[in-house]
Design a protein around this motif. Structure first.
Motif, short mmCIF file in Angstrom:
data_model
loop_
_atom_site.label_atom_id
_atom_site.label_comp_id
_atom_site.label_asym_id
_atom_site.label_seq_id
_atom_site.Cartn_x
_atom_site.Cartn_y
_atom_site.Cartn_z
N PRO A 43 -6.92 -0.91 12.86
CA PRO A 43 -6.45 -2.14 12.21
C PRO A 43 -4.93 -2.22 12.17
N PRO B 147 -8.96 7.88 -1.78
CA PRO B 147 -10.15 7.27 -2.39
C PRO B 147 -11.24 6.89 -1.38
N PRO C 220 1.78 3.77 1.84
CA PRO C 220 2.86 4.13 2.79
C PRO C 220 4.04 3.15 2.79
N ALA D 122 0.84 -1.19 0.00
CA ALA D 122 0.00 0.00 0.00
C ALA D 122 0.88 1.25 0.00
N TYR E 61 -3.71 -0.12 -5.84
CA TYR E 61 -3.55 -0.49 -7.24
C TYR E 61 -3.75 0.68 -8.19
N ASN F 283 -2.06 -5.20 13.24
CA ASN F 283 -1.02 -5.64 12.28
C ASN F 283 0.37 -5.49 12.87
N ASN G 249 -2.24 -4.24 5.99
CA ASN G 249 -2.68 -5.64 5.96
C ASN G 249 -1.68 -6.54 5.24
N GLN H 93 -2.51 -4.35 -2.81
CA GLN H 93 -3.50 -3.78 -1.87
C GLN H 93 -3.92 -2.39 -2.38
N ASP I 163 2.77 -1.23 8.60
CA ASP I 163 1.72 -1.83 9.42
C ASP I 163 0.44 -2.12 8.65
N SER J 220 -8.84 -4.38 -3.28
CA SER J 220 -9.51 -3.96 -2.04
C SER J 220 -10.40 -5.07 -1.51
C1 UD1 Z 1 -4.36 1.44 4.01
C2 UD1 Z 1 -3.66 0.99 5.30
C3 UD1 Z 1 -3.31 2.21 6.14
C4 UD1 Z 1 -2.54 3.24 5.35
C5 UD1 Z 1 -3.36 3.59 4.10
C6 UD1 Z 1 -2.65 4.62 3.24
C7 UD1 Z 1 -4.34 -1.18 6.23
C8 UD1 Z 1 -5.06 -1.81 7.35
N1 UD1 Z 1 -4.51 0.15 6.10
O1 UD1 Z 1 -5.60 1.98 4.40
O2 UD1 Z 1 -2.53 1.80 7.23
O3 UD1 Z 1 -2.33 4.39 6.13
O4 UD1 Z 1 -3.56 2.39 3.35
O5 UD1 Z 1 -3.40 4.91 2.11
O6 UD1 Z 1 -3.64 -1.86 5.52
N2 UD1 Z 1 -8.80 2.27 -2.94
C9 UD1 Z 1 -8.73 2.74 -4.22
N3 UD1 Z 1 -7.55 2.63 -4.89
C10 UD1 Z 1 -6.47 2.06 -4.34
C11 UD1 Z 1 -6.55 1.56 -3.04
C12 UD1 Z 1 -7.71 1.68 -2.34
O7 UD1 Z 1 -9.70 3.27 -4.75
O8 UD1 Z 1 -5.42 1.99 -5.01
C13 UD1 Z 1 -10.05 2.42 -2.19
C14 UD1 Z 1 -10.89 1.18 -2.12
O9 UD1 Z 1 -12.22 1.55 -2.29
C15 UD1 Z 1 -10.70 0.67 -0.70
C16 UD1 Z 1 -10.37 1.93 0.07
O10 UD1 Z 1 -9.73 2.80 -0.86
O11 UD1 Z 1 -11.81 0.02 -0.20
C17 UD1 Z 1 -9.45 1.67 1.22
O12 UD1 Z 1 -8.25 1.00 0.81
P1 UD1 Z 1 -7.50 -0.05 1.78
O13 UD1 Z 1 -6.22 -0.48 1.20
O14 UD1 Z 1 -8.47 -1.09 2.14
O15 UD1 Z 1 -7.23 0.75 3.09
P2 UD1 Z 1 -6.74 2.22 3.32
O16 UD1 Z 1 -7.85 2.92 3.99
O17 UD1 Z 1 -6.16 2.83 2.08
#
Ligand code: UD1
Length: 365
Positions: A131, A240, A12, A10, A40, A135, A100, A38, A98, A65
Protein backbone atom coordinates in the motif's frame (compact mmCIF):
# COMPACT_ATOMS: atom_id res chain seq x y z
CA UNK A 1 3.50 35.52 9.25
CA UNK A 2 2.61 32.84 6.74
CA UNK A 3 0.67 29.76 7.71
CA UNK A 4 1.83 26.31 6.56
CA UNK A 5 0.11 23.07 7.46
CA UNK A 6 2.11 20.05 8.56
CA UNK A 7 0.43 16.66 8.44
CA UNK A 8 1.17 13.70 10.69
CA UNK A 9 -0.93 10.58 10.82
CA UNK A 10 0.89 7.45 11.79
CA UNK A 11 3.85 6.43 13.92
CA UNK A 12 6.56 6.71 11.25
CA UNK A 13 5.48 10.31 10.55
CA UNK A 14 6.13 11.71 14.00
CA UNK A 15 9.94 11.52 13.87
CA UNK A 16 9.85 13.28 10.50
CA UNK A 17 7.68 16.23 11.52
CA UNK A 18 9.47 16.88 14.85
CA UNK A 19 12.60 18.42 13.27
CA UNK A 20 10.49 20.28 10.66
CA UNK A 21 8.50 22.01 13.38
CA UNK A 22 11.76 23.10 14.99
CA UNK A 23 13.34 24.26 11.72
CA UNK A 24 10.25 26.26 10.75
CA UNK A 25 10.41 28.20 14.02
CA UNK A 26 13.27 30.26 12.61
CA UNK A 27 11.36 31.26 9.47
CA UNK A 28 8.44 33.60 8.74
CA UNK A 29 6.20 30.50 8.56
CA UNK A 30 3.70 29.66 11.27
CA UNK A 31 3.34 25.87 11.17
CA UNK A 32 -0.04 24.42 12.14
CA UNK A 33 0.03 20.72 12.94
CA UNK A 34 -2.79 18.45 11.82
CA UNK A 35 -2.91 14.93 13.30
CA UNK A 36 -5.17 12.77 11.16
CA UNK A 37 -5.54 10.17 13.92
CA UNK A 38 -4.58 7.23 11.68
CA UNK A 39 -2.62 6.05 14.71
CA UNK A 40 -4.29 6.96 17.96
CA UNK A 41 -3.01 4.65 20.76
CA UNK A 42 -0.90 6.09 23.54
CA UNK A 43 1.89 3.71 22.50
CA UNK A 44 1.64 4.42 18.77
CA UNK A 45 1.17 8.18 18.97
CA UNK A 46 1.15 10.08 22.30
CA UNK A 47 4.53 8.82 23.49
CA UNK A 48 6.20 10.12 20.31
CA UNK A 49 4.76 13.58 20.85
CA UNK A 50 6.06 13.57 24.41
CA UNK A 51 9.52 12.15 23.70
CA UNK A 52 10.17 14.21 20.58
CA UNK A 53 8.88 17.46 22.09
CA UNK A 54 6.12 17.84 19.49
CA UNK A 55 3.44 20.28 20.65
CA UNK A 56 -0.17 19.11 20.82
CA UNK A 57 -1.72 19.10 17.36
CA UNK A 58 -3.60 22.25 16.41
CA UNK A 59 -6.21 20.03 14.79
CA UNK A 60 -7.05 16.35 15.31
CA UNK A 61 -9.11 14.73 12.60
CA UNK A 62 -9.61 11.50 14.58
CA UNK A 63 -10.08 9.22 11.56
CA UNK A 64 -8.94 6.02 13.33
CA UNK A 65 -8.42 2.61 11.75
CA UNK A 66 -10.25 1.22 8.75
CA UNK A 67 -9.87 -0.50 5.41
CA UNK A 68 -7.44 1.28 3.08
CA UNK A 69 -10.03 2.95 0.89
CA UNK A 70 -12.15 3.85 3.87
CA UNK A 71 -9.30 5.28 5.95
CA UNK A 72 -7.86 7.22 3.00
CA UNK A 73 -11.31 8.56 2.12
CA UNK A 74 -11.97 9.66 5.69
CA UNK A 75 -8.70 11.59 5.83
CA UNK A 76 -9.32 13.10 2.39
CA UNK A 77 -12.77 14.31 3.38
CA UNK A 78 -11.90 15.67 6.81
CA UNK A 79 -8.66 17.31 5.71
CA UNK A 80 -10.44 19.05 2.83
CA UNK A 81 -13.07 20.29 5.27
CA UNK A 82 -10.35 21.54 7.58
CA UNK A 83 -8.63 23.44 4.75
CA UNK A 84 -11.92 24.96 3.62
CA UNK A 85 -12.65 26.09 7.17
CA UNK A 86 -9.52 28.27 7.31
CA UNK A 87 -10.10 32.01 6.84
CA UNK A 88 -7.30 31.83 4.26
CA UNK A 89 -5.60 28.86 2.66
CA UNK A 90 -2.13 28.07 4.01
CA UNK A 91 0.92 28.94 1.89
CA UNK A 92 1.47 25.23 1.52
CA UNK A 93 0.88 21.79 2.98
CA UNK A 94 3.81 19.62 4.09
CA UNK A 95 3.36 15.86 4.07
CA UNK A 96 5.92 13.21 5.04
CA UNK A 97 6.52 9.54 4.28
CA UNK A 98 4.15 7.12 2.60
CA UNK A 99 1.20 6.34 4.83
CA UNK A 100 -2.48 6.65 3.89
CA UNK A 101 -2.65 10.09 5.53
CA UNK A 102 0.20 11.30 3.29
CA UNK A 103 -1.59 10.54 0.04
CA UNK A 104 -5.02 11.66 1.27
CA UNK A 105 -3.85 15.07 2.52
CA UNK A 106 -1.70 15.78 -0.53
CA UNK A 107 -4.68 15.00 -2.76
CA UNK A 108 -7.05 17.24 -0.79
CA UNK A 109 -4.57 20.15 -0.86
CA UNK A 110 -3.62 19.71 -4.50
CA UNK A 111 -7.27 19.77 -5.62
CA UNK A 112 -7.78 23.04 -3.78
CA UNK A 113 -4.76 24.50 -5.55
CA UNK A 114 -2.61 24.61 -2.41
CA UNK A 115 1.09 23.81 -3.00
CA UNK A 116 2.24 20.52 -1.50
CA UNK A 117 5.75 19.63 -0.33
CA UNK A 118 6.54 15.93 0.12
CA UNK A 119 9.35 15.01 2.48
CA UNK A 120 10.98 11.63 1.75
CA UNK A 121 9.98 11.73 -1.90
CA UNK A 122 11.16 9.37 -4.62
CA UNK A 123 11.54 6.18 -2.61
CA UNK A 124 10.38 3.16 -4.63
CA UNK A 125 10.18 -0.54 -3.81
CA UNK A 126 8.78 -1.25 -7.30
CA UNK A 127 6.28 -3.48 -5.56
CA UNK A 128 2.76 -2.25 -6.14
CA UNK A 129 1.27 -4.83 -3.80
CA UNK A 130 2.57 -2.63 -0.95
CA UNK A 131 0.00 0.00 0.00
CA UNK A 132 2.85 2.41 0.76
CA UNK A 133 4.20 2.14 -2.81
CA UNK A 134 0.88 3.33 -4.23
CA UNK A 135 0.87 6.17 -1.71
CA UNK A 136 4.41 7.19 -2.72
CA UNK A 137 3.74 7.20 -6.46
CA UNK A 138 0.56 9.24 -6.18
CA UNK A 139 1.92 11.71 -3.63
CA UNK A 140 5.01 12.37 -5.74
CA UNK A 141 2.97 12.77 -8.92
CA UNK A 142 0.85 15.56 -7.45
CA UNK A 143 3.28 17.34 -5.11
CA UNK A 144 5.01 20.59 -6.06
CA UNK A 145 8.22 20.16 -4.10
CA UNK A 146 9.85 16.77 -3.71
CA UNK A 147 12.41 16.60 -0.93
CA UNK A 148 14.59 13.56 -1.48
CA UNK A 149 16.34 11.65 1.31
CA UNK A 150 18.65 9.23 -0.52
CA UNK A 151 20.29 9.11 -3.97
CA UNK A 152 17.90 6.54 -5.50
CA UNK A 153 15.03 8.98 -4.97
CA UNK A 154 16.33 11.47 -7.52
CA UNK A 155 16.77 8.77 -10.18
CA UNK A 156 13.29 7.37 -9.56
CA UNK A 157 11.60 10.74 -9.86
CA UNK A 158 13.48 11.61 -13.05
CA UNK A 159 12.52 8.27 -14.55
CA UNK A 160 8.88 9.08 -13.80
CA UNK A 161 9.22 12.31 -15.77
CA UNK A 162 9.01 14.70 -12.81
CA UNK A 163 10.42 18.06 -13.77
CA UNK A 164 13.89 18.82 -12.46
CA UNK A 165 12.94 22.00 -10.59
CA UNK A 166 10.64 20.03 -8.26
CA UNK A 167 13.33 17.56 -7.17
CA UNK A 168 15.47 18.71 -4.27
CA UNK A 169 18.00 16.47 -2.57
CA UNK A 170 18.06 17.44 1.10
CA UNK A 171 19.00 14.27 2.98
CA UNK A 172 17.16 12.51 5.72
CA UNK A 173 15.05 14.21 8.41
CA UNK A 174 14.91 10.90 10.34
CA UNK A 175 18.60 11.37 11.04
CA UNK A 176 17.93 14.92 12.28
CA UNK A 177 15.69 13.37 14.94
CA UNK A 178 18.08 10.54 15.70
CA UNK A 179 20.95 12.93 16.31
CA UNK A 180 18.80 15.30 18.37
CA UNK A 181 17.66 12.43 20.60
CA UNK A 182 21.00 10.64 20.93
CA UNK A 183 21.83 12.16 24.35
CA UNK A 184 18.46 10.96 25.72
CA UNK A 185 18.98 7.58 24.07
CA UNK A 186 22.39 7.19 25.69
CA UNK A 187 20.83 7.71 29.12
CA UNK A 188 18.49 4.68 28.75
CA UNK A 189 19.84 1.54 30.36
CA UNK A 190 18.67 -1.45 28.38
CA UNK A 191 19.77 -3.83 31.12
CA UNK A 192 17.36 -2.15 33.50
CA UNK A 193 14.43 -2.49 31.22
CA UNK A 194 14.83 -5.97 29.71
CA UNK A 195 17.78 -7.51 31.54
CA UNK A 196 19.96 -7.65 28.43
CA UNK A 197 23.71 -7.58 27.92
CA UNK A 198 24.85 -5.22 25.14
CA UNK A 199 25.48 -6.89 21.75
CA UNK A 200 23.90 -10.13 22.91
CA UNK A 201 20.39 -9.83 21.55
CA UNK A 202 18.27 -9.21 18.45
CA UNK A 203 15.46 -6.67 18.19
CA UNK A 204 12.45 -7.77 16.14
CA UNK A 205 9.56 -5.75 14.69
CA UNK A 206 7.09 -6.99 12.07
CA UNK A 207 3.91 -5.32 10.91
CA UNK A 208 3.69 -5.34 7.10
CA UNK A 209 0.47 -6.90 5.81
CA UNK A 210 2.60 -9.10 3.52
CA UNK A 211 4.25 -10.66 6.60
CA UNK A 212 1.56 -10.73 9.23
CA UNK A 213 -1.77 -10.96 7.40
CA UNK A 214 -0.93 -14.23 5.67
CA UNK A 215 -1.21 -17.09 8.21
CA UNK A 216 1.28 -19.32 6.41
CA UNK A 217 3.91 -16.60 6.14
CA UNK A 218 3.41 -15.52 9.75
CA UNK A 219 3.77 -19.12 10.95
CA UNK A 220 6.98 -19.50 8.94
CA UNK A 221 8.34 -16.27 10.41
CA UNK A 222 7.52 -17.36 13.95
CA UNK A 223 9.22 -20.72 13.35
CA UNK A 224 12.29 -18.82 12.21
CA UNK A 225 12.21 -16.57 15.30
CA UNK A 226 12.04 -19.66 17.51
CA UNK A 227 15.07 -21.07 15.68
CA UNK A 228 16.89 -17.74 16.04
CA UNK A 229 16.05 -17.57 19.75
CA UNK A 230 18.26 -20.61 20.31
CA UNK A 231 21.25 -18.61 19.10
CA UNK A 232 20.55 -15.12 20.36
CA UNK A 233 18.11 -13.58 22.81
CA UNK A 234 15.16 -11.93 21.09
CA UNK A 235 13.13 -8.90 22.05
CA UNK A 236 10.02 -8.58 19.90
CA UNK A 237 8.16 -5.24 20.13
CA UNK A 238 4.74 -6.20 18.84
CA UNK A 239 2.73 -3.81 16.64
CA UNK A 240 -1.06 -3.82 17.31
CA UNK A 241 -1.79 -5.35 13.89
CA UNK A 242 0.71 -8.17 14.57
CA UNK A 243 -0.53 -8.78 18.12
CA UNK A 244 -4.04 -9.18 16.80
CA UNK A 245 -2.88 -11.73 14.18
CA UNK A 246 -0.68 -13.63 16.67
CA UNK A 247 -3.50 -13.83 19.19
CA UNK A 248 -6.27 -14.84 16.81
CA UNK A 249 -4.09 -17.59 15.30
CA UNK A 250 -2.87 -18.82 18.70
CA UNK A 251 0.73 -18.41 17.49
CA UNK A 252 1.42 -16.12 20.43
CA UNK A 253 1.45 -19.13 22.78
CA UNK A 254 4.38 -20.65 20.88
CA UNK A 255 6.51 -17.63 21.79
CA UNK A 256 5.95 -17.90 25.55
CA UNK A 257 9.19 -18.02 27.56
CA UNK A 258 11.32 -18.20 24.43
CA UNK A 259 11.05 -14.66 23.15
CA UNK A 260 10.67 -11.44 25.15
CA UNK A 261 7.49 -9.78 23.94
CA UNK A 262 6.91 -6.10 24.49
CA UNK A 263 4.28 -3.55 23.58
CA UNK A 264 5.35 -1.13 20.80
CA UNK A 265 8.28 0.86 22.17
CA UNK A 266 8.68 4.60 22.44
CA UNK A 267 11.14 6.30 20.09
CA UNK A 268 13.89 6.64 22.72
CA UNK A 269 13.56 3.06 24.00
CA UNK A 270 13.50 1.59 20.50
CA UNK A 271 16.61 3.46 19.48
CA UNK A 272 18.37 2.61 22.75
CA UNK A 273 17.56 -1.05 22.22
CA UNK A 274 18.74 -1.03 18.59
CA UNK A 275 21.92 0.85 19.40
CA UNK A 276 23.20 -1.95 21.62
CA UNK A 277 21.75 -4.88 19.68
CA UNK A 278 23.73 -7.58 17.89
CA UNK A 279 21.30 -7.31 15.03
CA UNK A 280 17.84 -6.07 14.09
CA UNK A 281 15.20 -8.09 12.24
CA UNK A 282 12.47 -5.92 10.82
CA UNK A 283 10.11 -5.05 8.01
CA UNK A 284 10.02 -1.37 8.96
CA UNK A 285 11.26 1.28 6.55
CA UNK A 286 12.65 3.69 9.12
CA UNK A 287 14.55 1.06 11.09
CA UNK A 288 16.54 0.13 7.98
CA UNK A 289 17.81 3.71 7.94
CA UNK A 290 18.37 3.99 11.68
CA UNK A 291 20.39 0.75 11.83
CA UNK A 292 22.50 1.92 8.89
CA UNK A 293 23.24 5.16 10.67
CA UNK A 294 23.99 3.37 13.95
CA UNK A 295 26.14 0.73 12.21
CA UNK A 296 24.02 -2.16 13.52
CA UNK A 297 23.40 -5.12 11.16
CA UNK A 298 19.82 -5.23 9.91
CA UNK A 299 17.96 -8.13 8.31
CA UNK A 300 14.97 -6.82 6.40
CA UNK A 301 12.22 -9.41 6.29
CA UNK A 302 10.90 -8.34 2.91
CA UNK A 303 11.31 -9.12 -0.77
CA UNK A 304 12.57 -5.62 -1.55
CA UNK A 305 13.39 -2.22 -0.11
CA UNK A 306 12.57 1.33 -1.16
CA UNK A 307 15.73 2.41 0.67
CA UNK A 308 18.52 0.78 -1.38
CA UNK A 309 21.24 3.04 0.05
CA UNK A 310 20.92 1.09 3.32
CA UNK A 311 22.05 -2.02 1.41
CA UNK A 312 24.69 -0.46 -0.85
CA UNK A 313 26.22 1.84 1.77
CA UNK A 314 24.82 0.59 5.05
CA UNK A 315 24.24 -2.45 7.21
CA UNK A 316 21.05 -3.75 5.65
CA UNK A 317 20.50 -7.16 4.05
CA UNK A 318 17.22 -7.94 2.28
CA UNK A 319 16.02 -11.45 3.00
CA UNK A 320 14.06 -11.79 -0.23
CA UNK A 321 10.79 -13.47 -1.00
CA UNK A 322 11.55 -16.96 0.29
CA UNK A 323 11.59 -17.36 4.00
CA UNK A 324 13.90 -20.39 3.75
CA UNK A 325 16.72 -17.99 2.79
CA UNK A 326 16.44 -16.21 6.12
CA UNK A 327 18.10 -19.06 8.06
CA UNK A 328 21.19 -18.87 5.90
CA UNK A 329 21.35 -15.06 5.94
CA UNK A 330 20.78 -14.93 9.68
CA UNK A 331 23.67 -17.31 10.40
CA UNK A 332 25.88 -15.39 8.00
CA UNK A 333 25.02 -12.04 9.64
CA UNK A 334 25.63 -13.52 13.11
CA UNK A 335 29.14 -14.57 12.16
CA UNK A 336 30.07 -11.83 9.66
CA UNK A 337 27.97 -8.80 10.53
CA UNK A 338 27.77 -5.98 8.02
CA UNK A 339 28.90 -3.01 10.05
CA UNK A 340 29.83 -0.53 7.37
CA UNK A 341 29.23 3.02 8.30
CA UNK A 342 29.58 5.29 5.35
CA UNK A 343 28.53 8.85 5.18
CA UNK A 344 25.41 9.16 3.09
CA UNK A 345 24.97 12.69 1.71
CA UNK A 346 22.60 14.73 3.82
CA UNK A 347 22.30 12.24 6.67
CA UNK A 348 23.86 14.85 8.91
CA UNK A 349 21.19 16.34 11.16
CA UNK A 350 20.60 19.38 8.94
CA UNK A 351 18.03 18.10 6.44
CA UNK A 352 15.10 19.92 8.04
CA UNK A 353 17.07 23.20 7.96
CA UNK A 354 17.68 22.74 4.24
CA UNK A 355 13.99 22.04 3.67
CA UNK A 356 12.94 25.12 5.66
CA UNK A 357 15.38 27.30 3.67
CA UNK A 358 14.01 25.96 0.36
CA UNK A 359 10.41 26.51 1.46
CA UNK A 360 11.22 30.15 2.24
CA UNK A 361 12.67 30.57 -1.24
CA UNK A 362 9.91 28.75 -3.10
CA UNK A 363 6.82 29.74 -1.14
CA UNK A 364 7.64 33.25 0.01
CA UNK A 365 9.65 34.94 -2.74
C1 UD1 B 1 0.74 2.08 8.92
C2 UD1 B 1 1.33 2.51 7.57
C3 UD1 B 1 2.71 1.89 7.39
C4 UD1 B 1 3.60 2.17 8.58
C5 UD1 B 1 2.89 1.70 9.85
C6 UD1 B 1 3.73 1.94 11.09
C7 UD1 B 1 -0.26 2.87 5.73
C8 UD1 B 1 -0.73 2.31 4.46
N1 UD1 B 1 0.52 2.06 6.47
O1 UD1 B 1 0.51 0.69 8.83
O2 UD1 B 1 3.30 2.42 6.24
O3 UD1 B 1 4.84 1.50 8.42
O4 UD1 B 1 1.65 2.39 9.95
O5 UD1 B 1 3.06 1.51 12.22
O6 UD1 B 1 -0.57 3.98 6.04
N2 UD1 B 1 -3.95 0.09 15.46
C9 UD1 B 1 -4.06 0.25 16.81
N3 UD1 B 1 -3.67 1.44 17.34
C10 UD1 B 1 -3.20 2.45 16.60
C11 UD1 B 1 -3.12 2.28 15.21
C12 UD1 B 1 -3.48 1.10 14.65
O7 UD1 B 1 -4.46 -0.65 17.53
O8 UD1 B 1 -2.86 3.50 17.16
C13 UD1 B 1 -4.33 -1.21 14.87
C14 UD1 B 1 -5.68 -1.23 14.23
O9 UD1 B 1 -6.29 -2.43 14.55
C15 UD1 B 1 -5.40 -1.20 12.73
C16 UD1 B 1 -4.03 -1.84 12.64
O10 UD1 B 1 -3.37 -1.54 13.86
O11 UD1 B 1 -6.34 -1.88 11.99
C17 UD1 B 1 -3.23 -1.29 11.50
O12 UD1 B 1 -3.11 0.14 11.55
P1 UD1 B 1 -3.04 1.02 10.20
O13 UD1 B 1 -2.78 2.43 10.51
O14 UD1 B 1 -4.23 0.70 9.39
O15 UD1 B 1 -1.83 0.43 9.41
P2 UD1 B 1 -0.41 -0.04 9.90
O16 UD1 B 1 -0.35 -1.49 9.64
O17 UD1 B 1 -0.09 0.45 11.27
Amino acid sequence: MFEVTLVAGARPNFMKIAPMLRALRNTPFVPLLVHTGQHYDAGMSDIFFRQLGIPNPDVSLGVGSGRHGQQTARVLESFEEYLLSRPQFPKGVIVVGDVNSTVACSLAACKLGIPVAHIEAGLRSFDRTMPEEINRIITDAISDLLFVSEPSGEDNLRREGISEDKIIYVGNVMIDTLLAQLPAVERVDIRDRFGLEPSSYAVVTLHRPSNVDDAERLTALIDFLLYASERVRIVFAVHPRTRERLSSSGLINKLDNRITLSEPLGYIENLALMRQAKLVLTDSGGMQEETTFLGIPCLTMRANTERPVTVSHGTNTIVGEHITRVYEIFNQVLTEPKRRHTNIPGWDGEASQRIAATLCKRWLD
